[in-house]
Design a protein around this motif. Structure first.
Motif: not given
Length: 313
Positions: A69, A83, A92, A95, A232
């Motif tokens: 990430f 993910s 995560v 982010y 992602a």
């Protein structure tokens, strides 16, 4: 009349060109994060096999979960196909909050991720997270995880650090996925007790007679670690490379697909692309969904090109 026909033809050509706009040269290589887990190897193998006839290269960057990430945030990689939510959510979240990583699509439902035991251990009374501490001696004070830095390992470490379920003096044994499974299989042969990180999809569910522990909802999520898996992407990827963005949005999997492909990899010794070619050959109907609206890098319709490239009539 001729002028209007000419103008209409030109307008149609422009619209058609826009409909099948090709990605720029900067999008020629799809940079994919690789957690080096077998399910991720299967996913990445499928992506590489489909993208090659479309004119794209793929570059796999093997990284630990925390670095994946961070690398998306830093734009060192473009996408990550593995993910798992909710287990990865805390990792995560920063982010997603700052917008440097985005959820491109949910690519699989019905996944599972929690602690498990062989069936004879379950029959012996260890059926709940709260039972683990009671059987410390029979377990030799160990819980078997996967590689250092994985989100599952971190959950176990957090339980040990917080003495959850009386696990304060337990040890997490970190190793590769395959080394962990080899150790569990060794214990199964001798009927020794073990608690280990288990998940589906994975061939372990067919290879081992195993049960998933109850009572871990606060740590691994409800429904014995029931999970969705999502793709992602780095911020701006789908806008900068719309054709690749469409491809990765289309690319969805099933538990059955990954169980089978992971079996090809772990039991038959195939690499990810070889497993992908075999699976696609048996299920060519999946290409239509994966390639809907996707073109080659030069703007041609993708499906017939991929079918030809893979030798599918």
């Amino acid at each position: 009349m001729r002028i209007w026909k000419l103008l209409a033809t030109v307008a149609f050509s422009i619209l058609a060109g826009n409909a099948f706009a090709s990605d720029g040269a900067g999008c020629r290589t799809a940079r994919i994060a690789d957690g080096n887990w077998t399910d991720n190897i299967a996913q990445n193998g499928l992506a590489a096999v489909l993208l090659k006839p479309l004119g794209y290269d793929t570059h796999l960057e093997v990284l630990s979960a925390p670095l994946i990430f961070a690398s998306l945030k830093n734009k060192d990689v473009d996408v990550f196909l593995n993910s798992w939510s909710p287990s990865v959510d805390s990792l995560v979240k920063p982010y997603l909050d700052d917008g440097s990583v985005v959820r491109l699509t949910v690519n699989m439902t019905g996944a599972k991720w929690t602690l498990a035991v062989p069936d004879y251990v379950w029959d012996g009374g260890l059926q709940n997270f709260s039972d683990i501490g009671k059987y410390r001696d029979r377990l030799d004070g160990k819980i078997y995880g996967i590689e250092s830095g994985s989100d599952g390992n971190q959950i176990i470490l957090d339980m040990i650090a917080g003495n959850a379920f009386g696990l304060g003096d337990f040890e997490l044994v970190e190793s590769s996925e395959q080394a962990m499974l080899t150790e569990v299989q060794r214990k199964v042969r001798s009927k020794d007790w073990a608690v280990f990180m288990g998940w589906a999809p994975h061939p372990m569910n067919n290879r081992l007679s195993m049960r998933y522990l109850e009572g871990g909802d606060d740590w691994f999520g409800p429904d014995q670690g029931g999970a969705t898996v999502w793709t992602a992407a780095r911020s701006g990827f789908a806008q900068e490379c719309p054709n690749l963005g469409r491809f990765f949005t289309n690319l969805k999997f099933s538990v059955e697909l990954e169980n089978t492909m992971m079996g090809y990899i772990l039991e038959d010794g195939m690499d990810g692309p070889a497993a992908a070619v075999k699976y696609i050959g048996l299920h060519p109907e999946l290409l239509e969904g994966w390639l809907e609206g996707v073109t080659t890098i030069d703007g041609a319709q993708g499906l017939p090109v991929v079918r030809k490239g893979l030798g599918i009539d």
